[in-house]
Design a protein around this motif. Sequence first.
Motif, mmCIF file in Angstrom:
data_model
loop_
_atom_site.group_PDB
_atom_site.id
_atom_site.type_symbol
_atom_site.label_atom_id
_atom_site.label_comp_id
_atom_site.label_asym_id
_atom_site.label_seq_id
_atom_site.Cartn_x
_atom_site.Cartn_y
_atom_site.Cartn_z
ATOM 1 N N GLN A 1 0.843 -1.184 0.000
ATOM 2 C CA GLN A 1 0.000 0.000 0.000
ATOM 3 C C GLN A 1 0.884 1.242 0.000
ATOM 4 O O GLN A 1 1.785 1.375 0.838
ATOM 5 N N ARG B 1 -3.271 3.488 -1.595
ATOM 6 C CA ARG B 1 -3.681 2.638 -2.704
ATOM 7 C C ARG B 1 -2.889 1.340 -2.700
ATOM 8 O O ARG B 1 -1.733 1.303 -2.282
ATOM 9 N N SER B 2 -3.503 0.278 -3.184
ATOM 10 C CA SER B 2 -2.879 -1.040 -3.206
ATOM 11 C C SER B 2 -2.238 -1.299 -4.565
ATOM 12 O O SER B 2 -2.839 -1.024 -5.611
ATOM 13 N N GLY C 1 -3.771 -3.900 8.997
ATOM 14 C CA GLY C 1 -4.895 -4.240 8.133
ATOM 15 C C GLY C 1 -6.117 -3.379 8.370
ATOM 16 O O GLY C 1 -7.146 -3.554 7.704
ATOM 17 N N ASP D 1 -6.796 -0.399 7.591
ATOM 18 C CA ASP D 1 -7.171 0.436 6.452
ATOM 19 C C ASP D 1 -7.260 -0.365 5.158
ATOM 20 O O ASP D 1 -7.174 0.181 4.060
ATOM 21 N N GLY D 2 -7.421 -1.679 5.292
ATOM 22 C CA GLY D 2 -7.509 -2.525 4.113
ATOM 23 C C GLY D 2 -6.184 -3.003 3.583
ATOM 24 O O GLY D 2 -6.139 -3.691 2.548
ATOM 25 N N THR E 1 -2.344 -4.958 3.674
ATOM 26 C CA THR E 1 -1.908 -6.331 3.873
ATOM 27 C C THR E 1 -1.488 -6.560 5.324
ATOM 28 O O THR E 1 -0.991 -5.660 5.983
ATOM 29 N N GLU F 1 -1.770 -12.438 6.095
ATOM 30 C CA GLU F 1 -2.030 -12.618 4.665
ATOM 31 C C GLU F 1 -0.787 -13.127 3.955
ATOM 32 O O GLU F 1 -0.865 -14.023 3.103
#
Length: 387
Positions: A302, A306-307, A341, A343-344, A346, A350
């Motif tokens: 990230q 953004r990923s 994780g 904020d979405g 990794t 995971e």
Amino acid sequence: MIVEDMAERPALEATIDLAAIAHNVAVVAQRSGSAVMAVVKADGYGHGATPVARAALAAGATDLGVATVAEALAIRADGVTAPIVAWLHTPTTDFRPAVDAGVELAVSSTGQLDRVVAAATHEGRTAVVSVKIDTGLARNGVGPQEWPELRDALAKAVADESIVLRAAMCHLARGDEPEHPLNDVQAGRLDECVRELDHLGVAPQVVHISNSAAALARPDLSRDLVRAGIAVYGTSPLPDGYGLIPAMTLSAEVSMVKKVAAGQGVSYGHTWTAPHDTTLALLPAGYADGVPRLLSNRLRVQINGRSYPGVGRVCMDQMVVDLGTDSDVAEGDRAVLFGSGADGGTTAKEWAATIGTIDYEIVSGIRGRAQRRYVTSSVPGDTEVST
């Protein structure tokens, strides 16, 4: 709040949130209904043994656990005076410094007990001892055939005032399967050994069975203490997260941004080829730093919220990220490889699931050029834990 003033952040950084450590200790204490031993072996599972120990103790943990005498003495040398037990010894382990430092020594054989008693005699002190009993893991600990001899030797050493028997312990083989019947069998075996010691007049002061999984899911197995390892660092070994917060965030500075044309292969062996004109970012992190090579072409990072996918082989010192055609990422920006994780992004879990391992291995394997930074964040809901 950053507790260390670092004007210039390192290229690769493991940020350790001590508020998350404190929160996780509280979760374990509430779930288990027991006092908590924070396990800080392997340099605090890669988080830093002494800072984690201090944070855990401040949050209410009563004891610390490590594997080796050397680990215990390093924490003592940093000024930590809380009870600390070391349970993995070899024939060449020198018990004298541990006895002198008041380190609790878990013995798994009569031979180990004899050497501890000799060390205590040499130092002119009474040694603090635990007995580790193999109740079904078939690893470290005294087995059923040797138990009667060690039991009687413990009673004699207590009578001679060579040792204080502080604890009896065992380790669950299937603690991460909370309802597996072996957990109850192992607990019963330990309880029987404790009854035998009590019958000899040398009952241990405390008994502990539970690891992180049992502490979270099987409070009925809690005795006087639970040994919390991975849970202290914010990960549940069970599907339910129990409100734990991962304490480590691994980040790297973007060292280079470059455009490549469609058809360009990336990194060794060209295992990934740009399907169209794109922009790549180079990160100074590789398998020498604990980023598994098996994550090649399989991870995401990230940057600026953004990923982005990792592409090409992870190298010893660096890895490559595909930014696509509409990214605003610039050299000097920060890439989060894994974190809480929240904020979405990794997580270490995971990473582990992707390559078929466990997150214990991921966080304890961060090394090389990764420098630690300690912060104390504002942890959402840190006064409430999952039930």
